[in-house]
Design a protein around this motif. Structure first.
Motif, PDB file in Angstrom:
ATOM      1  N   ILE A  39     -25.977  86.459  20.086  1.00  0.00           N
ATOM      2  CA  ILE A  39     -25.816  85.318  20.983  1.00  0.00           C
ATOM      3  C   ILE A  39     -24.403  85.283  21.546  1.00  0.00           C
ATOM      4  O   ILE A  39     -24.190  85.022  22.738  1.00  0.00           O
ATOM      5  CB  ILE A  39     -26.118  84.003  20.236  1.00  0.00           C
ATOM      6  N   ALA A  40     -23.407  85.556  20.702  1.00  0.00           N
ATOM      7  CA  ALA A  40     -22.016  85.552  21.155  1.00  0.00           C
ATOM      8  C   ALA A  40     -21.775  86.631  22.208  1.00  0.00           C
ATOM      9  O   ALA A  40     -21.076  86.406  23.207  1.00  0.00           O
ATOM     10  CB  ALA A  40     -21.075  85.752  19.969  1.00  0.00           C
ATOM     11  N   PRO A  47     -24.297  76.987  10.403  1.00  0.00           N
ATOM     12  CA  PRO A  47     -24.211  76.956  11.872  1.00  0.00           C
ATOM     13  C   PRO A  47     -24.295  75.553  12.452  1.00  0.00           C
ATOM     14  O   PRO A  47     -23.678  75.279  13.482  1.00  0.00           O
ATOM     15  CB  PRO A  47     -25.399  77.816  12.317  1.00  0.00           C
ATOM     16  N   GLY A  48     -25.042  74.663  11.814  1.00  0.00           N
ATOM     17  CA  GLY A  48     -25.120  73.295  12.317  1.00  0.00           C
ATOM     18  C   GLY A  48     -23.773  72.599  12.258  1.00  0.00           C
ATOM     19  O   GLY A  48     -23.365  71.905  13.202  1.00  0.00           O
ATOM     20  N   VAL A  49     -23.054  72.786  11.155  1.00  0.00           N
ATOM     21  CA  VAL A  49     -21.713  72.197  11.027  1.00  0.00           C
ATOM     22  C   VAL A  49     -20.780  72.794  12.072  1.00  0.00           C
ATOM     23  O   VAL A  49     -20.002  72.088  12.722  1.00  0.00           O
ATOM     24  CB  VAL A  49     -21.163  72.421   9.605  1.00  0.00           C
ATOM     25  N   ALA A  50     -20.836  74.117  12.249  1.00  0.00           N
ATOM     26  CA  ALA A  50     -19.976  74.772  13.245  1.00  0.00           C
ATOM     27  C   ALA A  50     -20.280  74.268  14.651  1.00  0.00           C
ATOM     28  O   ALA A  50     -19.361  74.041  15.452  1.00  0.00           O
ATOM     29  CB  ALA A  50     -20.167  76.287  13.169  1.00  0.00           C
ATOM     30  N   ALA A  51     -21.565  74.081  14.972  1.00  0.00           N
ATOM     31  CA  ALA A  51     -21.929  73.564  16.291  1.00  0.00           C
ATOM     32  C   ALA A  51     -21.392  72.154  16.490  1.00  0.00           C
ATOM     33  O   ALA A  51     -20.874  71.820  17.563  1.00  0.00           O
ATOM     34  CB  ALA A  51     -23.446  73.583  16.456  1.00  0.00           C
ATOM     35  N   ALA A  52     -21.487  71.313  15.452  1.00  0.00           N
ATOM     36  CA  ALA A  52     -20.980  69.947  15.551  1.00  0.00           C
ATOM     37  C   ALA A  52     -19.461  69.935  15.688  1.00  0.00           C
ATOM     38  O   ALA A  52     -18.902  69.152  16.468  1.00  0.00           O
ATOM     39  CB  ALA A  52     -21.408  69.143  14.329  1.00  0.00           C
ATOM     40  N   VAL A  53     -18.777  70.802  14.947  1.00  0.00           N
ATOM     41  CA  VAL A  53     -17.315  70.904  15.072  1.00  0.00           C
ATOM     42  C   VAL A  53     -16.943  71.340  16.487  1.00  0.00           C
ATOM     43  O   VAL A  53     -15.956  70.853  17.062  1.00  0.00           O
ATOM     44  CB  VAL A  53     -16.757  71.890  14.027  1.00  0.00           C
ATOM     45  N   GLY A  54     -17.738  72.237  17.062  1.00  0.00           N
ATOM     46  CA  GLY A  54     -17.495  72.648  18.443  1.00  0.00           C
ATOM     47  C   GLY A  54     -17.587  71.476  19.403  1.00  0.00           C
ATOM     48  O   GLY A  54     -16.753  71.323  20.304  1.00  0.00           O
ATOM     49  N   LEU A  55     -18.583  70.617  19.210  1.00  0.00           N
ATOM     50  CA  LEU A  55     -18.709  69.431  20.061  1.00  0.00           C
ATOM     51  C   LEU A  55     -17.537  68.481  19.853  1.00  0.00           C
ATOM     52  O   LEU A  55     -17.032  67.882  20.816  1.00  0.00           O
ATOM     53  CB  LEU A  55     -20.025  68.710  19.769  1.00  0.00           C
ATOM     54  N   LEU A  56     -17.101  68.314  18.606  1.00  0.00           N
ATOM     55  CA  LEU A  56     -15.945  67.452  18.337  1.00  0.00           C
ATOM     56  C   LEU A  56     -14.690  67.991  19.033  1.00  0.00           C
ATOM     57  O   LEU A  56     -13.915  67.227  19.626  1.00  0.00           O
ATOM     58  CB  LEU A  56     -15.702  67.347  16.829  1.00  0.00           C
ATOM     59  N   ALA A  60     -22.539  79.260  20.557  1.00  0.00           N
ATOM     60  CA  ALA A  60     -22.747  80.438  19.706  1.00  0.00           C
ATOM     61  C   ALA A  60     -23.488  80.103  18.425  1.00  0.00           C
ATOM     62  O   ALA A  60     -24.023  81.007  17.763  1.00  0.00           O
ATOM     63  CB  ALA A  60     -21.402  81.078  19.367  1.00  0.00           C
ATOM     64  N   HIS A  61     -23.545  78.815  18.046  1.00  0.00           N
ATOM     65  CA  HIS A  61     -24.199  78.444  16.786  1.00  0.00           C
ATOM     66  C   HIS A  61     -25.479  77.633  16.972  1.00  0.00           C
ATOM     67  O   HIS A  61     -26.367  77.692  16.122  1.00  0.00           O
ATOM     68  CB  HIS A  61     -23.217  77.682  15.898  1.00  0.00           C
TER      69      HIS A  61
END
Length: 337
Positions: A70-71, A214-223, A257-258
């Motif tokens: 995906i990346a 990956p869910g945590v990483a995606a949420a951190v990306g949004l933050l 990416a996540h």
């Protein structure tokens, strides 16, 4: 039909559309009606092609390296978009619309050659079982997305990102540049910094692999994206503006990416393209709704306030995503426990 056949049919259709556009442009020039017809035809092909191509990373690589695939795809898309506008302008100036359309015939033909080359990978592909009618098949895909909690949350988060994060560069940054009297050079650097942020994070994921959660990483990306948008709204000097744009891109890249592997792995293999079709509808629908709304809002209140509101929505969505247990606790296949 199966994803491979849909992509082959789509590329053949685009070769035909491009040949027709080249002939019509040679005969009539580039009138508005021709551009509208071409846009409509390309959109119809995309409606079939995008869900099929979106499911390809899962079909071509194992789940353990899906985030890297995906990346890589995300990096290629950003680099293509970054260079595409300038290259398209040069080609239009030198060859005209007819010449550009003929070049498209070559690129889609090349994609057909690639698809034929990987044909053996899809010899045993089995499409999802049909319910007997189009309406039942659509309902089957929608029910799956609603009943699978991880899919439901991921689609909701994707909708918010599409509606409040993607328009930042395409709409709000140009409006902010006009409102604050930025030079064209600074506006271009801001847009380029956002793309650079996406590419940098995508390359990092490609090199190191995706996060174990990956869910945590995606949420951190949004933050990160939401916080950077807030800074961009109030940034007093060009250096801070560019840094904030870089943060928006990095957050967007980390999210994309996540969350994309989550959407692919949460769907059963028989429904990959149907779920990707829902993803396409969610993203397109959010953009269609939010771009006119944000543009109208910017007519009556400062653009910085609109950008700040989007930042709050994006950050709040990240917090809600972290509160969802399936989204927060899902692990990347192959990650250590």
């Amino acid at each position: 039909m199966g994803a491979w056949r849909v992509m082959v049919a789509g590329d053949v259709a685009m070769v035909v559309v491009s040949l027709g556009l080249a002939a019509a442009a040679w005969r009539f020039g580039a009138p508005l009606w021709l551009l509208l017809v071409a846009g409509l035809l390309i959109g119809v092909v995309d409606a079939f092609y995008l869900p099929a191509s979106g499911s390809m990373p899962r079909r071509l690589v194992g789940e353990a390296v899906l985030s890297r695939a995906i990346a890589l795809r995300q990096t290629g898309v950003q680099l293509t978009m970054f260079a595409g506008g300038a290259l398209g302008g040069v080609l239009m100036a030198r060859a005209g619309l007819s010449g550009v359309a003929l070049l498209q015939v070559g690129t889609f033909s090349l994609m057909l050659v690639v698809l034929v080359g990987i044909r053996g990978r899809f010899a045993g592909e089995r499409p999802a079982p049909s319910g007997g009618s189009v309406a039942r098949d659509i309902g089957d895909g929608l029910r799956l997305a609603w009943r699978t909690r991880l899919l439901r949350v991921s689609l909701a988060v994707t909708a918010v990102a599409a509606g409040c994060l993607l328009p930042v560069v395409s709409l709000l940054v140009p409006l902010l540049a006009r409102e604050r009297g930025w030079s064209a050079e600074l506006a271009g650097v801001v847009v380029g910094s956002q793309a650079l942020g996406i590419v940098a994070v995508s390359l990092a994921v490609l090199w190191r692999g995706g996060a174990g959660l990956p869910g945590v990483a995606a949420a951190v990306g949004l933050l990160l994206a939401g916080g950077s948008m807030a800074v961009l709204a109030v940034a007093p000097v060009p250096g801070v503006v560019v840094a904030a744009a870089l943060g928006v891109g990095a957050g967007n890249g980390l999210f994309g990416a996540h969350v994309a592997p989550l959407l692919l792995t949460a769907a059963p293999p028989s429904h990959l393209s149907r779920v990707q079709a829902i993803v396409t509808m969610v993203q397109s629908g959010a953009l269609l709704a939010m771009i006119p709304l944000l543009g109208a809002a910017a007519e009556h209140i400062p653009v910085a306030a609109v950008l700040g509101g989007c930042a709050l929505v994006v950050a709040g969505t990240a917090a809600c995503a972290l509160a969802s247990e399936p989204f927060r606790t899902v692990r990347r296949p192959g990650a250590a426990g």
